[in-house]
Design an enzyme around this catalytic site. Structure first.
Site, PDB file in Angstrom:
ATOM      1  N   PRO A  88      25.366  -7.819 -24.135  1.00 46.28           N
ATOM      2  CA  PRO A  88      25.064  -6.843 -25.188  1.00 46.28           C
ATOM      3  C   PRO A  88      23.618  -6.935 -25.675  1.00 46.28           C
ATOM      4  CG  PRO A  88      27.102  -8.040 -25.661  1.00 46.28           C
ATOM      5  CD  PRO A  88      26.442  -8.750 -24.525  1.00 46.28           C
ATOM      6  N   GLU A 115      32.311 -17.058 -25.381  1.00 45.87           N
ATOM      7  CA  GLU A 115      31.417 -16.512 -26.420  1.00 45.87           C
ATOM      8  C   GLU A 115      30.057 -16.201 -25.839  1.00 45.87           C
ATOM      9  OE1 GLU A 115      34.195 -15.977 -28.369  1.00 45.87           O
ATOM     10  OE2 GLU A 115      32.367 -15.536 -29.473  1.00 45.87           O
ATOM     11  N   ARG A 153      26.282   4.441  -5.298  1.00 44.39           N
ATOM     12  CA  ARG A 153      26.484   5.860  -4.987  1.00 44.39           C
ATOM     13  C   ARG A 153      25.155   6.563  -4.677  1.00 44.39           C
ATOM     14  NH1 ARG A 153      25.933   9.541  -8.752  1.00 44.39           N
ATOM     15  NH2 ARG A 153      27.720  10.745  -8.051  1.00 44.39           N
ATOM     16  N   ASP A 168      20.954  19.136  -5.569  1.00 43.50           N
ATOM     17  CA  ASP A 168      20.436  20.464  -5.936  1.00 43.50           C
ATOM     18  C   ASP A 168      20.786  20.755  -7.386  1.00 43.50           C
ATOM     19  OD1 ASP A 168      21.160  21.918  -2.683  1.00 43.50           O
ATOM     20  OD2 ASP A 168      19.656  20.535  -3.441  1.00 43.50           O
TER      21      ASP A 168
HETATM   22  N1  LIG Z   1      27.216  -3.945 -23.341  1.00 47.47           N
HETATM   23  C1  LIG Z   1      27.268  -4.744 -22.265  1.00 47.47           C
HETATM   24  O1  LIG Z   1      26.626  -4.505 -21.226  1.00 47.47           O
HETATM   25  C2  LIG Z   1      28.134  -5.957 -22.339  1.00 47.47           C
HETATM   26  C3  LIG Z   1      27.973  -6.986 -21.430  1.00 47.47           C
HETATM   27  C4  LIG Z   1      28.790  -8.109 -21.499  1.00 47.47           C
HETATM   28  C5  LIG Z   1      29.747  -8.159 -22.511  1.00 47.47           C
HETATM   29  N2  LIG Z   1      30.567  -9.247 -22.667  1.00 47.47           N
HETATM   30  C6  LIG Z   1      30.349 -10.512 -21.966  1.00 47.47           C
HETATM   31  C7  LIG Z   1      29.232 -11.242 -22.677  1.00 47.47           C
HETATM   32  C8  LIG Z   1      28.008 -11.403 -22.019  1.00 47.47           C
HETATM   33  C9  LIG Z   1      26.970 -12.074 -22.666  1.00 47.47           C
HETATM   34  C10 LIG Z   1      27.138 -12.576 -23.941  1.00 47.47           C
HETATM   35  C11 LIG Z   1      28.334 -12.412 -24.610  1.00 47.47           C
HETATM   36  C12 LIG Z   1      29.406 -11.758 -23.982  1.00 47.47           C
HETATM   37  N3  LIG Z   1      30.639 -11.616 -24.627  1.00 47.47           N
HETATM   38  C13 LIG Z   1      31.666 -12.505 -24.107  1.00 47.47           C
HETATM   39  C14 LIG Z   1      33.008 -12.190 -24.736  1.00 47.47           C
HETATM   40  O2  LIG Z   1      32.917 -12.139 -26.128  1.00 47.47           O
HETATM   41  C15 LIG Z   1      31.990 -11.164 -26.589  1.00 47.47           C
HETATM   42  C16 LIG Z   1      30.597 -11.436 -26.065  1.00 47.47           C
HETATM   43  N4  LIG Z   1      29.903  -7.138 -23.385  1.00 47.47           N
HETATM   44  C17 LIG Z   1      29.105  -6.051 -23.315  1.00 47.47           C
END
Ligand SMILES: NC(=O)c1ccc(NCc2ccccc2N2CCOCC2)nc1
Length: 245
Positions: A88, A115, A153, A168
């Site tokens: 994220p 986490e 793709r 196109d």
């Molecule tokens: N927006 C995106 O590209 C996206 C990508 C991964 C993702 N989650 C894996 C993750 C990856 C990195 C850090 C934390 C986490 N998480 C682990 C599970 O707990 C929450 C945080 N979420 C959304």
């Protein structure tokens, strides 16, 4: 194009090799997929891949060593590939970014769970950090599959003959035009006459006008982003059409 994915859940990726554009591309060798499970690189009898966070707090953190070893193995197998981490906190991907990704020989994708990942792994072993959108998922596997689908793709031969038609109608940066098929009337709703006319110039113009109109209405921000040269291309295309008629 080769994708190496570092994941604790390799089974989730079976879906890619089952059906559709990506499965066909994989079976034709247009793309390759190899999965690396950090648990196979975790030392000792318990093969730990996670542990409690320093500083306390909920959940677990993915350990440095198994991930670093899995990434090293993937880099050895795919020396031309860079390592990208799906998170994220990453750079937000759009079609331009996907076009750039698809132009590279390969990628090693790191899918996080728990986490998150020990920060030192990110400092030492990651080349790029990407996000597929501003929302949190339970793991990086789905984002990895999203990136693979969007990139594969675009590869030559992946979409077969329909790609040219696709190209196109889709000026990069615009929303899609409306699509219709049989029957001509449904519940009083008819197909636009121009699409039944057989006049390909008029049809192409109508589709472009629809795409522009929809983009203007639904995503004016995309129009703002369209650079001057794209607008010129649009203008040239329209002029060419008028000359052709
Ligand atoms: N927006 C995106 O590209 C996206 C990508 C991964 C993702 N989650 C894996 C993750 C990856 C990195 C850090 C934390 C986490 N998480 C682990 C599970 O707990 C929450 C945080 N979420 C959304």
């Amino acid at each position: 194009m080769r994708f190496d994915v570092i994941t604790l859940f390799p089974e989730q990726f079976r879906i890619l090799s089952r059906e559709g554009v990506v499965a066909r591309a994989l079976s034709r060798g247009i793309a390759e997929l190899r999965l690396w499970n950090p648990r196979d690189f975790a030392p000792g009898p318990h093969r730990r891949v996670d542990d409690r966070p320093y500083g306390g707090g909920p959940g677990m953190v993915m350990l440095f060593e198994p991930l670093a070893a899995a990434i090293a193995a993937a880099r050895a197998a795919s020396p031309k590939s860079q390592v990208a981490y799906l998170s994220p906190q990453g750079t937000r991907l759009d079609q331009d970014a996907i076009n750039d990704i698809a132009a590279k020989p390969g990628w090693i994708l790191l899918a996080g769970r728990y986490e998150g990942i020990d920060e030192r792994l990110l400092e030492r072993c990651i080349d790029q950090e990407w996000s597929i959108g501003d929302y949190v998922l339970s793991g990086g596997e789905l984002p990895a599959m999203v990136v693979m689908d969007a990139a594969i793709r675009l590869l030559p031969g992946a979409l077969g003959h329909e790609r040219s038609a696709y190209e196109d109608s889709h000026m990069s940066g615009l929303l899609d035009c409306p699509h219709f098929s049989r029957p001509e009337e449904i519940d009083g709703l008819r197909v636009p006459k121009v699409l039944l006319s057989g006049d390909h110039g008029a049809i192409a113009r109508w589709r472009r006008q629809q795409a522009l109109g929809r983009t203007w209405l639904k995503r004016p921000d995309l129009l703002a982003k369209m650079t001057l040269d794209q607008a010129t291309t649009l203008d040239q295309a329209t002029t060419l059409d008028q000359e052709a008629r």
